[in-house]
Design a protein around this motif. Structure first.
Motif, short mmCIF file in Angstrom:
data_model
loop_
_atom_site.label_atom_id
_atom_site.label_comp_id
_atom_site.label_asym_id
_atom_site.label_seq_id
_atom_site.Cartn_x
_atom_site.Cartn_y
_atom_site.Cartn_z
N VAL A 94 30.46 56.16 74.91
CA VAL A 94 31.71 56.91 74.77
C VAL A 94 31.87 57.90 75.90
CG1 VAL A 94 30.70 58.69 73.27
CG2 VAL A 94 33.17 58.22 73.17
N ASP A 95 30.77 58.50 76.37
CA ASP A 95 30.86 59.44 77.48
C ASP A 95 31.18 58.72 78.79
OD1 ASP A 95 30.10 61.81 75.97
OD2 ASP A 95 28.15 60.87 75.81
N ARG A 96 30.57 57.56 78.97
CA ARG A 96 30.88 56.76 80.16
C ARG A 96 32.36 56.38 80.19
NH1 ARG A 96 27.97 53.34 83.62
NH2 ARG A 96 26.06 53.85 82.48
N LEU A 97 32.87 55.92 79.08
CA LEU A 97 34.27 55.51 79.03
C LEU A 97 35.20 56.71 79.18
CD1 LEU A 97 34.13 52.79 76.23
CD2 LEU A 97 34.36 52.45 78.69
N THR A 98 34.79 57.87 78.63
CA THR A 98 35.60 59.08 78.81
C THR A 98 35.72 59.41 80.29
OG1 THR A 98 34.97 60.00 76.67
CG2 THR A 98 35.77 61.55 78.33
N GLY A 99 34.61 59.35 81.02
CA GLY A 99 34.65 59.62 82.45
C GLY A 99 35.56 58.67 83.18
N LEU A 100 35.51 57.40 82.85
CA LEU A 100 36.36 56.42 83.51
C LEU A 100 37.82 56.62 83.16
CD1 LEU A 100 34.09 53.27 83.11
CD2 LEU A 100 34.46 54.61 85.18
N ARG A 101 38.09 56.97 81.90
CA ARG A 101 39.48 57.19 81.49
C ARG A 101 40.09 58.41 82.18
NH1 ARG A 101 37.50 55.89 75.94
NH2 ARG A 101 38.06 53.73 75.53
N SER A 208 38.85 49.76 80.95
CA SER A 208 39.09 51.20 80.93
C SER A 208 40.01 51.62 82.07
CB SER A 208 37.75 51.95 81.03
OG SER A 208 37.96 53.34 81.06
N HIS A 209 39.77 51.11 83.28
CA HIS A 209 40.62 51.45 84.41
C HIS A 209 42.05 50.93 84.23
CE1 HIS A 209 37.72 53.39 87.01
NE2 HIS A 209 36.87 52.38 86.88
N VAL A 210 42.17 49.70 83.74
CA VAL A 210 43.50 49.13 83.51
C VAL A 210 44.25 49.93 82.45
CG1 VAL A 210 44.77 47.12 82.63
CG2 VAL A 210 42.92 46.81 84.29
N SER A 211 43.54 50.35 81.41
CA SER A 211 44.17 51.13 80.35
C SER A 211 44.72 52.44 80.89
CB SER A 211 43.15 51.41 79.24
OG SER A 211 43.71 52.23 78.24
#
Length: 238
Positions: A94-101, A208-211
């Motif tokens: 979740v932290d990794r995805l937060t950073g990417l978002r 994540s990047h596309v979102s």
């Protein structure tokens, strides 16, 4: 007048890290690899130095005094597209995805191998230096979009209004790659290879990047771009 024959300066890396020992190690490895370094011990100093020095890339710790890494990253993304690699002790997905978002270009959990950090920095710098080729105009015009490949400026028409949009380097590369072939369906593997070739090769990273790219377009009134092709990947136009 003679041309300027002075050698080009090596890329400048801003290390935003409050632990002096870690910053020392990173600085030594990066300098040994031929890169220049500057250091900030807290989030406030990182933002000041970013504005003053205009670094080519920021290594950004999450847990810092004054402003944490998420706050610094949000401000950097408001300012522009400086590549950012997050450094953090938080290794949950979740932290990794937060950073990417929020807009990070890469994400590394502590403890890490400093040599790996150097490799990731060099990979992101290579991606940022690549200027996509075009038919000679330097501009892609596709649907409501006008994408300037040299300045990385993106404008989009929504109704009677034109909006200037800010994207991270990875988001920009995804947009360009999709816009070049607007009806072609691109698999996640294709997008990983084309836009994040040396990054963390996980399909959910592309998602994540596309979102985030899609949310920025929706905020400007552009709906449904990029289109999701269930079970396959994405394409620019539905």
């Amino acid at each position: 007048m003679k041309p300027d024959m002075r050698p080009r300066q090596p890329p400048l890396i801003l290390i935003a890290e409050d632990e002096a020992e870690i910053a020392d190690i990173l600085g030594a490895y990066l300098t040994r690899s031929g890169l220049r370094c500057s250091r900030a011990a807290d989030g406030e100093a990182a933002l000041v130095l970013h504005r003053q020095l205009r670094p080519d890339l920021v290594l950004l710790d999450v847990q810092m005094p004054k402003f944490d890494g998420w706050q610094v990253l949000s401000e950097l993304r408001r300012r522009g597209t400086t590549p950012v690699i997050m450094l953090t002790a938080l290794d949950q997905d979740v932290d990794r995805l937060t950073g990417l978002r929020v807009g990070a270009d890469d994400y590394v959990a502590k403890p890490f191998n400093p040599a790996e950090i150097v490799a990731r920095v060099q990979a992101v710098l290579r991606r940022s230096a690549k200027a996509p080729s075009d038919d000679g105009t330097g501009v892609i015009r596709q649907g409501p979009f006008e994408i300037d490949l040299r300045s990385h400026d993106v404008t989009v028409r929504s109704g009677e209004q034109m909006h200037a949009l800010n994207f991270t380097l990875t988001e920009f590369r995804l947009l360009v790659h999709l816009a070049r072939a607007p009806r072609q369906v691109h698999s996640r593997a294709d997008l990983l290879h084309a836009c994040l070739p040396e990054g963390d090769a996980q399909e959910r990273t592309v998602d994540s990047h596309v979102s985030k790219l899609r949310r920025k377009l929706e905020d400007a009134g552009v709906i449904g771009i990029p289109a999701t092709i269930r079970g396959v990947g994405y394409r620019f136009l539905d």
